[in-house]
Design an enzyme around this catalytic site. Structure first.
Site, PDB file in Angstrom:
ATOM      1  CG  ASP A  44      18.696 -20.464   5.305  1.00  0.00           C
ATOM      2  OD1 ASP A  44      17.745 -20.967   4.677  1.00  0.00           O
ATOM      3  OD2 ASP A  44      19.251 -19.405   4.951  1.00  0.00           O
ATOM      4  CB  SER A  45      13.764 -23.739   6.335  1.00  0.00           C
ATOM      5  OG  SER A  45      14.346 -25.007   6.124  1.00  0.00           O
ATOM      6  CG  ASP A  83      20.281 -23.412   2.747  1.00  0.00           C
ATOM      7  OD1 ASP A  83      20.538 -23.690   1.555  1.00  0.00           O
ATOM      8  OD2 ASP A  83      19.119 -23.276   3.182  1.00  0.00           O
ATOM      9  CE  LYS A 112      18.967 -24.447  -0.718  1.00  0.00           C
ATOM     10  NZ  LYS A 112      18.579 -23.074  -0.295  1.00  0.00           N
ATOM     11  CD  GLU A 180      11.425 -21.156  -1.483  1.00  0.00           C
ATOM     12  OE1 GLU A 180      12.654 -21.322  -1.336  1.00  0.00           O
ATOM     13  OE2 GLU A 180      10.631 -21.051  -0.529  1.00  0.00           O
TER      14      GLU A 180
HETATM   15  O1  KIV Z   1      16.037 -23.459   3.768  1.00  0.00           O
HETATM   16  C1  KIV Z   1      15.394 -24.312   3.120  1.00  0.00           C
HETATM   17  O2  KIV Z   1      14.796 -25.241   3.658  1.00  0.00           O
HETATM   18  C2  KIV Z   1      15.384 -24.190   1.665  1.00  0.00           C
HETATM   19  C3  KIV Z   1      14.398 -25.014   0.898  1.00  0.00           C
HETATM   20  C4  KIV Z   1      13.024 -24.596   1.168  1.00  0.00           C
HETATM   21  C5  KIV Z   1      14.708 -25.040  -0.537  1.00  0.00           C
HETATM   22  O3  KIV Z   1      16.121 -23.420   1.125  1.00  0.00           O
END
Ligand code: KIV
Length: 260
Positions: A44-45, A83, A112, A180
């Site tokens: 979700d980044s 995510d 995730k 993280e």
């Molecule tokens: O959202 C994301 O990209 C992540 C990673 C940084 C682990 O959760």
């Protein structure tokens, strides 16, 4: 054939480092697949690096389903993990709904979730229903308003809570855990105590694997990468140069070439 969860777990047993990378679209997933990236995380980044938000909080389940679907279609070999976004797994019913959309509509192989003890019952339920779940501890970006962007679990109490959370997620059936922004020694200890793989980002070299954000390692976002990232290329600069050349050539009427 795609990388299986069993293959990832076997890599821990064989002490073979596991490289994960985020991806958010079809073309990037194709490139990552050709390069042999074994696991793609549709993080979700994408809220920041693709959609231009300040945090991951505005990312919706529809956003995730759309981008995860593109990544799943673009990759043939990678295990694709997606995510579940902010507040889409606050209850078991919500989590089941979100995981169903991610697996059935987007076509990811696993999801995730961020958090420790509070989400353990939800992880357990998803796993019981056949959903492979990866955990995420330490700095959890969906809680950024509460915890700020900083190294987590620096004191003894925080470290113990993180260890307990990791063990509880493993017992609930998570197949791996992202760690993280935690002290490297703590990540090493968690990695040694778990039978499932730990995947670090800003957690040092002793995790079973590493995950990086596509835009960070390719020089596509921001002026400088986060401290835990390395720029393996400056693609943003290359794109800018290419676009300037395009503008120049159109301006000079040297592109397209005169008809022969
Ligand atoms: O959202 C994301 O990209 C992540 C990673 C940084 C682990 O959760």
């Amino acid at each position: 054939m795609r990388t299986s969860i069993q293959a990832i777990q076997a890599m821990k047993a064989a002490k073979a480092p596991i490289a994960l990378l985020t991806a958010y679209d079809f073309t990037s997933a194709q490139i990552a697949d050709r390069a042999g990236v074994p696991v793609l995380l549709v993080g979700d980044s994408l809220g920041m690096v693709v959609l231009g938000h300040d945090t991951t909080l505005p990312v919706t389940l529809d956003d995730m389903v759309r981008h995860a679907g593109a990544v799943a279609r673009g990759s043939a070999s990678a295990l694709v993990i997606g995510d579940l976004p902010f507040l889409t797994y606050a209850s078991e019913a919500d989590a089941v709904f979100a995981a169903r959309r991610m697996m059935q509509e987007a076509g990811v192989q696993a999801v995730k979730l961020e958090g420790g003890a509070a989400i353990v019952p939800i992880v357990k339920r998803l796993v019981e229903l056949g959903v492979p779940v990866m955990g995420h501890l330490g700095y959890t970006p969906q809680s950024t308003m509460q915890i700020g962007i900083r190294v987590q679990a620096k004191d003894d109490a925080g470290a113990q809570t993180l260890i307990d959370d990791a063990l509880a997620l493993e017992a609930a059936g998570a197949f791996g855990i992202v760690l993280e922004l935690i002290p490297h020694a703590l990540a090493a200890e968690v990695t040694a105590r778990l039978t499932i793989p730990t995947i670090g980002i800003g957690a040092g070299p002793d995790c079973d694997g590493q995950v990086q954000v596509w835009h960070d390692i390719l020089g596509l976002y921001g002026d400088k990468p986060p401290r835990h990232a390395k720029r393996f290329a400056e693609i943003g600069q290359q794109i800018e140069n290419a676009l300037k050349s395009y503008l120049e050539e159109v301006g000079a009427k040297s592109f397209p070439p005169a008809k022969r």
